[in-house]
Design a protein around this motif. Sequence first.
Motif, PDB file in Angstrom:
ATOM      1  N   UNK A  45     -17.868  22.340   9.486  1.00  0.00           N
ATOM      2  CA  UNK A  45     -17.779  21.390   8.381  1.00  0.00           C
ATOM      3  C   UNK A  45     -16.355  20.834   8.284  1.00  0.00           C
ATOM      4  N   UNK A  46     -16.245  19.506   8.443  1.00  0.00           N
ATOM      5  CA  UNK A  46     -14.943  18.840   8.408  1.00  0.00           C
ATOM      6  C   UNK A  46     -15.014  17.697   7.407  1.00  0.00           C
ATOM      7  N   UNK A  47     -14.114  17.699   6.437  1.00  0.00           N
ATOM      8  CA  UNK A  47     -14.132  16.681   5.399  1.00  0.00           C
ATOM      9  C   UNK A  47     -13.911  15.283   5.970  1.00  0.00           C
ATOM     10  N   UNK A  48     -14.545  14.309   5.339  1.00  0.00           N
ATOM     11  CA  UNK A  48     -14.426  12.914   5.791  1.00  0.00           C
ATOM     12  C   UNK A  48     -14.461  11.993   4.580  1.00  0.00           C
ATOM     13  N   UNK A  49     -13.303  11.633   4.092  1.00  0.00           N
ATOM     14  CA  UNK A  49     -13.231  10.720   2.948  1.00  0.00           C
ATOM     15  C   UNK A  49     -13.226   9.285   3.462  1.00  0.00           C
ATOM     16  N   UNK A  50     -14.250   8.534   3.096  1.00  0.00           N
ATOM     17  CA  UNK A  50     -14.402   7.157   3.578  1.00  0.00           C
ATOM     18  C   UNK A  50     -13.879   6.191   2.515  1.00  0.00           C
ATOM     19  N   UNK A  51     -12.948   5.358   2.912  1.00  0.00           N
ATOM     20  CA  UNK A  51     -12.372   4.365   2.004  1.00  0.00           C
ATOM     21  C   UNK A  51     -13.155   3.059   2.162  1.00  0.00           C
TER      22      UNK A  51
END
Length: 340
Positions: A45-51
């Motif tokens: 699990x790797x965080x992915x903040x999408x702008x």
Amino acid sequence: MLLNSVLRAQAQIVCFRFARGQTRSSSMRLFRNLRRLWRGKTIKRVRARVVPGKVIHTLSIVSTVRNEAHNLPEWIDFHLAQGVDHLYLFDNESTDATPQLLSSYARSGLVTVIPWPHRKGYHTQSRAFAHALRNFGGANRWMAFIDVDEFLYCPDGQALPEFLAGFAHRPALLVNRFTYGTSGFETPPPDVTGHYFWRMAAPEGPFHMRNLLAPKSIIQPLHVTAANGGHTFILRDSIYNGYDEADTPILRRQAPAFRAERIRINHYYTKDRQSFMIRVSRGKTVSNMVVPESHWLELLNEVESKAIVHDDSICRVRPTARQAAVPVSPHGSAQSSVSD
């Protein structure tokens, strides 16, 4: 040595978050990562903040590749013909002609190539997929995450973006896969979609290769918070992994019903016997691990024993030579690596 450094860094983060009084769930997630590393497992699990940004592409494909020069032209041209706008390809330390081949597509603007080495302790695909979401997600309405041995299409010939328009209200679509055997080929035929017509029927009970049954995801990036391996994503404010083609919600850890009448993936897992054995000798793209040859032979035999149904539906939608968007470059080595 490297593993110890990673463990120390993770421990420092845990202590720092406790000192700041951050959420229990955040700290527990870090503890789980520490435990996985200590047990020699990969962190998936790797965080992915999408702008949010200006949407440029309706549908893009994201994939990790290694030594796929022989297979890439057909795979890329096929998906461009299905309505894919762009491809983000993470080159996982290829040693054949893959970099040179991809550069020709990159110059045309159809492909973005990202060098992507392994990082010990982490799932290579998860890291790549999270990177794609963080850096390119805002420019895409939909992103499909598949491998180079997988061909995504609508059996009735409908363009993929047109089909996805009917799921604009959903954050993610899960697409089931048909897994193919060698179809009797000992050595590579000229192309994949024109020759491998034997598929494995959808199983109705326990099956050794669980990963070969797991669907793949097409997601709307703004609804994603983390990559979770090579198949699914953590969706914002949702207990689901996504929805199937019948608009049925699929809970996390739930095995979805096998539906693949409207959209499907042809998974050419083995291809010919020679290519398969070369692939497995090079390790897995997700972890760079080497698995005993006896294990792969067992998997190959199981696929072959179930690949008894003739299916050539892909021939109705595969592109002709005139549809290829980029001239096919000279093929390199047929060697590649194994993913799920």
